[in-house]
Design an enzyme around this catalytic site. Structure first.
Site, short mmCIF file in Angstrom:
data_model
loop_
_atom_site.label_atom_id
_atom_site.label_comp_id
_atom_site.label_asym_id
_atom_site.label_seq_id
_atom_site.Cartn_x
_atom_site.Cartn_y
_atom_site.Cartn_z
N GLY A 52 120.16 94.24 26.18
CA GLY A 52 121.10 94.04 27.28
C GLY A 52 121.47 92.57 27.38
O GLY A 52 121.65 92.03 28.48
N GLY A 108 124.64 91.35 29.46
CA GLY A 108 124.77 91.71 30.86
C GLY A 108 124.60 90.49 31.76
O GLY A 108 124.29 89.39 31.30
N SER A 124 109.00 96.42 36.94
CA SER A 124 109.25 95.99 38.31
C SER A 124 110.72 96.18 38.63
O SER A 124 111.59 95.92 37.79
CB SER A 124 108.87 94.52 38.51
N MET A 175 112.41 91.25 39.24
CA MET A 175 111.60 90.35 38.42
C MET A 175 111.36 88.99 39.08
O MET A 175 110.78 88.10 38.48
CB MET A 175 112.27 90.14 37.06
N HIS A 228 123.86 93.02 48.45
CA HIS A 228 124.17 92.74 47.06
C HIS A 228 125.68 92.66 46.86
O HIS A 228 126.46 92.99 47.77
CB HIS A 228 123.58 93.81 46.13
N HIS A 229 126.08 92.27 45.68
CA HIS A 229 127.50 92.15 45.33
C HIS A 229 128.19 93.52 45.38
O HIS A 229 127.55 94.57 45.33
CB HIS A 229 127.65 91.54 43.93
N LYS A 234 127.55 96.55 42.66
CA LYS A 234 126.27 97.21 42.44
C LYS A 234 126.40 98.72 42.66
O LYS A 234 127.00 99.16 43.65
CB LYS A 234 125.20 96.63 43.38
#
Length: 244
Positions: free
Chosen positions: A7, A10, A105, A108, A137-138, A141
């Site tokens: 990823g 990203g 998790s 992180m 959040h943005h 999401k």
């Protein structure tokens, strides 16, 4: 450690990619993988057969089966930073952890891990307090509430065995004492803010963590990779890292 980043293109994976190219924390880049990759970025894990000491995954939970198959075949420790796993995918993770060390998790950030511990301690010290969780959040999401909000709520429920999660509020009914309210806000380009509100009849206090950039998640993933070095098979999380 020579690490694979899956990823790599990203929003957060690119931060890990950058840190590995800079040699952050003594780590180096083994390979960068992304389905949209070109040039030095491989399109799939199967395309890379070189040496590596571990794998960090910031891709998508739908790639879990392929990722774990690759890691188990190569006996590579995995830092699993994706969220939204289905029950079937979670079972695959548990099975793979019998063969390799996996650090999993929903967030992180080491700072968030401290917030989670403090939230549980507050639930213990104020058993009659109302507790609400608000995450922001943005606006891009996909999942709501966030995996981090659920992680906080699950930790609180270890102190409140009868807790019931209420997602948002509406209607004409009063709040029950065993409820933990969880609220999702989507706003602009917010990286991530998590608040735990604890209120009694005589006082209210708020535990709050705000991410200023996605670099903190990348830094936490590298810390998790260092933690896994030399570990035996098993499923590890931020609690293990903080307790180490």
């Amino acid at each position: 450690m020579k690490l694979i980043i899956n990823g790599a293109l990203g929003r957060t994976g690119s931060e890990v990619y950058r840190l590995l190219r800079e040699g952050a924390g003594g780590h180096t880049l083994a390979a960068a993988i992304d389905r949209d990759g070109e040039g030095e970025v491989y399109r799939s894990l199967a395309d890379f057969t070189g040496e590596a000491d571990g794998l960090i995954d910031f891709s998508h939970h739908s790639a879990t089966a392929e990722l774990l198959r690759y890691a188990c075949e190569r006996k590579l420790p995995v830092v699993l930073a994706t969220t939204g796993h289905s029950p079937e995918e979670s079972e695959l993770i548990r099975q793979a952890a019998q063969q390799i060390p996996i650090f999993r998790s929903a967030n992180m950030s080491v700072g968030v891990a401290v917030l989670v511990q403090m939230a549980r301690q507050a639930a213990h010290l104020f058993p009659d307090a109302d507790i609400e969780i608000v995450e922001t959040h943005h606006n891009r999401k996909l999942d709501a509430p966030s995996g981090t909000a659920l992680m906080i709520a699950d930790e609180i429920r270890k102190e409140r065995k009868d807790a019931v999660f209420v997602f948002g509020r509406g209607g004409q009914h009063k709040r029950e004492k065993n409820e933990i309210g969880i609220h999702a806000v989507r706003l602009g380009n917010t990286v991530g803010t998590h608040e735990v509100l604890i209120g009694t009849d005589s006082q209210t206090f708020v535990l709050r963590h705000e991410a200023h950039s996605r670099a903190l998640f990348a830094e936490g993933a590298l810390s998790a990779a260092s933690f896994l070095a030399g570990r035996g098979p098993g499923l590890y999380d931020m609690h293990d890292l903080l307790s180490d």
